[in-house]
Design a protein around this motif. Structure first.
Motif, PDB file in Angstrom:
ATOM      1  N   ASP A   1      65.618  20.236  76.825  1.00 24.16           N
ATOM      2  CA  ASP A   1      66.283  18.628  77.120  1.00 24.16           C
ATOM      3  C   ASP A   1      65.909  18.430  75.401  1.00 24.16           C
ATOM      4  O   ASP A   1      66.859  17.721  74.490  1.00 24.16           O
ATOM      5  N   PHE A   2      64.635  17.493  75.094  1.00 20.48           N
ATOM      6  CA  PHE A   2      64.031  17.319  73.822  1.00 20.48           C
ATOM      7  C   PHE A   2      65.145  17.920  72.681  1.00 20.48           C
ATOM      8  O   PHE A   2      64.851  17.882  71.405  1.00 20.48           O
TER       9      PHE A   2
ATOM     10  N   ASN B   1      67.211  20.208  72.290  1.00 20.75           N
ATOM     11  CA  ASN B   1      68.417  20.792  71.928  1.00 20.75           C
ATOM     12  C   ASN B   1      69.503  19.553  71.868  1.00 20.75           C
ATOM     13  O   ASN B   1      70.024  18.584  72.557  1.00 20.75           O
ATOM     14  N   PRO B   2      69.219  18.944  70.867  1.00 19.70           N
ATOM     15  CA  PRO B   2      69.978  17.832  70.148  1.00 19.70           C
ATOM     16  C   PRO B   2      71.304  17.495  69.745  1.00 19.70           C
ATOM     17  O   PRO B   2      72.018  16.715  69.876  1.00 19.70           O
ATOM     18  N   LEU B   3      72.345  18.698  70.281  1.00 16.54           N
ATOM     19  CA  LEU B   3      73.823  18.646  70.661  1.00 16.54           C
ATOM     20  C   LEU B   3      73.921  19.312  72.181  1.00 16.54           C
ATOM     21  O   LEU B   3      74.943  19.029  72.375  1.00 16.54           O
TER      22      LEU B   3
ATOM     23  N   TRP C   1      70.647  15.903  75.223  1.00 21.25           N
ATOM     24  CA  TRP C   1      69.367  15.770  74.186  1.00 21.25           C
ATOM     25  C   TRP C   1      68.680  14.784  74.773  1.00 21.25           C
ATOM     26  O   TRP C   1      69.186  13.602  75.957  1.00 21.25           O
ATOM     27  N   ASP C   2      67.549  14.696  75.505  1.00 19.64           N
ATOM     28  CA  ASP C   2      66.533  13.743  76.406  1.00 19.64           C
ATOM     29  C   ASP C   2      66.065  13.086  74.701  1.00 19.64           C
ATOM     30  O   ASP C   2      64.664  14.316  74.704  1.00 19.64           O
ATOM     31  N   PRO C   3      65.609  12.275  74.277  1.00 17.48           N
ATOM     32  CA  PRO C   3      64.757  11.497  72.918  1.00 17.48           C
ATOM     33  C   PRO C   3      62.941  11.154  73.238  1.00 17.48           C
ATOM     34  O   PRO C   3      62.262  10.798  72.345  1.00 17.48           O
TER      35      PRO C   3
ATOM     36  N   MET D   1      60.463  12.377  72.088  1.00 16.43           N
ATOM     37  CA  MET D   1      59.735  11.929  70.419  1.00 16.43           C
ATOM     38  C   MET D   1      58.468  10.745  70.393  1.00 16.43           C
ATOM     39  O   MET D   1      57.664  10.346  69.879  1.00 16.43           O
TER      40      MET D   1
END
Length: 157
Positions: free
Chosen positions: A34-35, A37-39, A42-44, A47
């Motif tokens: 999920d991190f 996969n920004p499209l 998305w799980d930031p 970061m």
């Protein structure tokens, strides 16, 4: 005794690293995917893990390298080269593809062995086969180019 101290220290550092990976949820492949996969969904949150790791490394590395030698070794093992070449780019692409496909990079993969299932064991087998294949291919390329490596080179396994 020196060898036992080094092994105990390595075990302690590995346990701390594994705990950090577990707390940061980097051993959960869905969290990592999920991190990456920004499209999509998305799980930031990872970061924060990356930022803290970068901060700790930025502060600690210069302090550590000021020492004459490491605590449990005779010299620091740092990469012999710093240029960006086809090996670095190709390795990064392959590493990223494997990370994105499985959700595991080597550290979290080894940490996840504590609750191994088929997916983890298949990922581990692919990691081992891929590592051995890469070493074999690189050795053939180096032999063809007549490149000799120093025993002390950190980048050579």
């Amino acid at each position: 005794m020196w060898v036992i101290q080094r092994l105990i220290f390595a075990l302690l550092v590995g346990v701390i690293f594994g705990l950090g990976l577990s707390i940061a949820q980097m051993i959960d492949p869905s969290k990592v995917i999920d991190f990456l996969n920004p499209l999509g969904a998305w799980d930031p949150s990872l970061m924060v893990v990356l930022a803290v790791g970068l901060l700790v490394n930025t502060v600690a590395t210069p302090l550590i390298l000021k020492r004459e030698r490491p605590l449990f070794d005779t010299f620091f093992r740092v990469p012999a080269k710093s240029d960006i070449d086809a090996r670095i780019i190709g390795g990064g692409i392959l590493f990223g593809a494997g990370w994105g496909l499985t959700g595991y990079c080597p550290g979290p993969l080894l940490t996840s062995l504590s609750f191994a299932n088929n997916a983890i064991l298949i990922s581990l087998a692919a990691y081992i086969v891929g590592t051995l294949a890469a070493k074999w291919v690189m050795a053939k390329i180096d032999a063809a180019a007549h490149i000799d490596h120093s025993v002390d080179e950190a980048c050579v396994g």
